[in-house]
Structure formats: structure tokens, C-alpha cells
Motif scaffolding. Structure first.
Motif, PDB file in Angstrom:
ATOM      1  N   LEU A  56       0.519  -1.679  -0.406  1.00 36.16           N
ATOM      2  CA  LEU A  56      -0.034   0.326  -0.139  1.00 36.16           C
ATOM      3  C   LEU A  56       0.915   1.440   0.153  1.00 36.16           C
ATOM      4  N   LEU A  57       1.704   1.153   0.583  1.00 33.96           N
ATOM      5  CA  LEU A  57       2.873   2.380   0.644  1.00 33.96           C
ATOM      6  C   LEU A  57       3.485   2.546  -0.558  1.00 33.96           C
ATOM      7  N   ARG A  81       3.673   5.780  -2.514  1.00 34.28           N
ATOM      8  CA  ARG A  81       5.106   6.511  -2.961  1.00 34.28           C
ATOM      9  C   ARG A  81       5.021   6.819  -4.596  1.00 34.28           C
ATOM     10  N   LYS A  82       4.866   5.609  -5.395  1.00 34.72           N
ATOM     11  CA  LYS A  82       4.901   6.233  -6.632  1.00 34.72           C
ATOM     12  C   LYS A  82       3.576   7.405  -7.353  1.00 34.72           C
ATOM     13  N   LEU A 137       4.995  10.441  -9.314  1.00 33.63           N
ATOM     14  CA  LEU A 137       4.547  10.649 -10.401  1.00 33.63           C
ATOM     15  C   LEU A 137       3.057  12.380 -10.294  1.00 33.63           C
ATOM     16  N   GLN A 138       2.817  12.704  -9.563  1.00 31.45           N
ATOM     17  CA  GLN A 138       2.462  13.756  -8.794  1.00 31.45           C
ATOM     18  C   GLN A 138       3.089  15.142  -9.222  1.00 31.45           C
ATOM     19  N   ILE A 180      10.705   5.851  -2.256  1.00 30.36           N
ATOM     20  CA  ILE A 180      10.321   4.597  -2.076  1.00 30.36           C
ATOM     21  C   ILE A 180      11.123   3.745  -1.728  1.00 30.36           C
ATOM     22  N   PRO A 181      12.795   4.354  -1.587  1.00 34.02           N
ATOM     23  CA  PRO A 181      13.844   3.089  -1.019  1.00 34.02           C
ATOM     24  C   PRO A 181      13.564   2.857   0.452  1.00 34.02           C
ATOM     25  N   ASP A 182      12.733   3.600   1.452  1.00 34.67           N
ATOM     26  CA  ASP A 182      12.255   3.568   2.404  1.00 34.67           C
ATOM     27  C   ASP A 182      12.099   2.113   2.935  1.00 34.67           C
TER      28      ASP A 182
END
Length: 185
Positions: free
Chosen positions: A68-69, A73-74, A78-79, A94-96
Motif C-alpha cells: 500500500l505504501l 509513494r509511486k 508521479l504527481q 520509495i527506498p524507505d
């Protein structure tokens, strides 16, 4: 710097660090100052799960929480890429997600790794553990020792993807923001 980050038309700046290091305060202050920012979304996911009767989704179903995260984050990436501002700040990248999965010792599908490779950032600022400001709450269950371990996993994970991390010194919110902005000048 990862190859994808070189092709970005704008600056996508990640502010990361272990829990309780001041990320949200910095992001909130940058918003007040008129900067384009995307807030951390893990609390939203946790609160939504609580409404469905799952007290701590990350602890009970870490892979579902992480999926879900990742989707959230994707979408943020994009936004942020399409935002009108030349500089956009993101509270975590995302690497988090992978760093937290490494921290708990959980495995994950390869699409997590692929997403980290495909969604690059211009710069990554990392906030070190700071015991004087650390506080636990209903969504932050880690103690300070665990927060330090998470910090180590964050550093290692971002470096694995080719990022040179810029450590933000402890100080007032204004001092920390000035440090970040001066690194972008």
C-alpha cells in the motif's frame, strides 16, 4: 546519482531519516513557506487500517502495508514529477520502504526493488537520530534504539541505489531548512 535522476526535468528532493527526527516538522514548515511538498503517507495507511480493526498494520501484515505504501509513494512521485514547481520535497521516498523491510528482516517481491530503480530522486537529505526531540506516539511504536537501527538501514538502502546522502545537522527547524536550501543553491 542513479541514472534516472539525471533525466528528471525538475528537482525531486527526499527528506528521510528514522522515526522522530523532525522530517514532518521540516516538510510542514516548507509548506508554510510556499514550497511544493508531499507529506508522509504511512500514517494515513495506518489510520485506515485501524478503522478496519487492524491495530498496527505494519506489524501485523508488513507486506500488505508495504505494498500500500509503495503504491502511494509511486503516485506521489508521479504527481511530484508533474507539479508546476521546479523543486518538490517529499517526506520519504520509495527506498524507505525497502529499508524498513530490511529492518524487520522481511523479504519482499522484486517489484519493490524495480520501483526503487525506476523512480529516481535528485537529492536525498537524511536526518540523523536525535534523542532530545524523539517521541513515541500511536503511529510511532519504535523506541530510540530502534530508531537508530532504522537510520542505519535507510543509509545503507539509499546508498545501494547509488544515492549520496546529505546529512542534515541537528538544530532549529530554521537552521535545518536553511542547510537544505543552501545545498540546493
Amino acid at each position: 546519482m542513479p541514472l534516472i535522476a539525471k533525466s528528471l526535468k525538475k528537482e525531486l528532493i527526499v527528506i528521510t531519516g528514522g522515526p522522530g527526527t523532525g522530517k514532518t516538522t521540516i516538510i510542514d514548515t516548507l509548506i508554510e513557506q510556499g514550497y511544493a511538498c508531499f507529506p508522509e503517507i504511512s500514517r494515513q495507511i495506518t489510520l485506515e487500517a485501524k478503522k478496519q480493526g487492524i491495530e498496527q498494520l505494519f506489524l501485523e501484515k508488513p507486506l500488505l502495508f508495504s505494498e500500500l505504501l509503495l503504491e502511494g509513494r509511486k503516485k506521489q512521485h508521479l504527481q511530484a514529477s508533474h507539479d508546476h514547481a521546479d523543486i518538490v520535497f517529499l517526506d520519504r521516498g520509495i527506498p524507505d520502504i525497502l529499508a524498513y523491510m530490511h529492518y524487520i528482516g522481511d523479504s519482499y517481491p522484486s517489484f519493490f526493488d524495480q520501483a526503487s530503480k525506476e523512480h529516481g530522486y535528485s537529492k536525498v537529505f537524511i536526518l540523523p537520530p536525535w534523542e532530545e526531540i524523539y517521541q513515541s506516539d500511536e503511529a510511532r511504536y519504535e523506541n530510540f534504539e530502534q530508531a537508530k537501527l532504522i537510520f542505519d538501514h535507510l543509509k545503507e538502502t539509499y546508498q545501494t541505489y547509488g544515492y549520496t546522502l546529505i546529512e542534515v545537522p541537528c538544530g532549529t527547524v530554521e537552521e535545518r531548512i536553511n542547510f537544505i536550501l543552501n545545498q540546493l543553491a
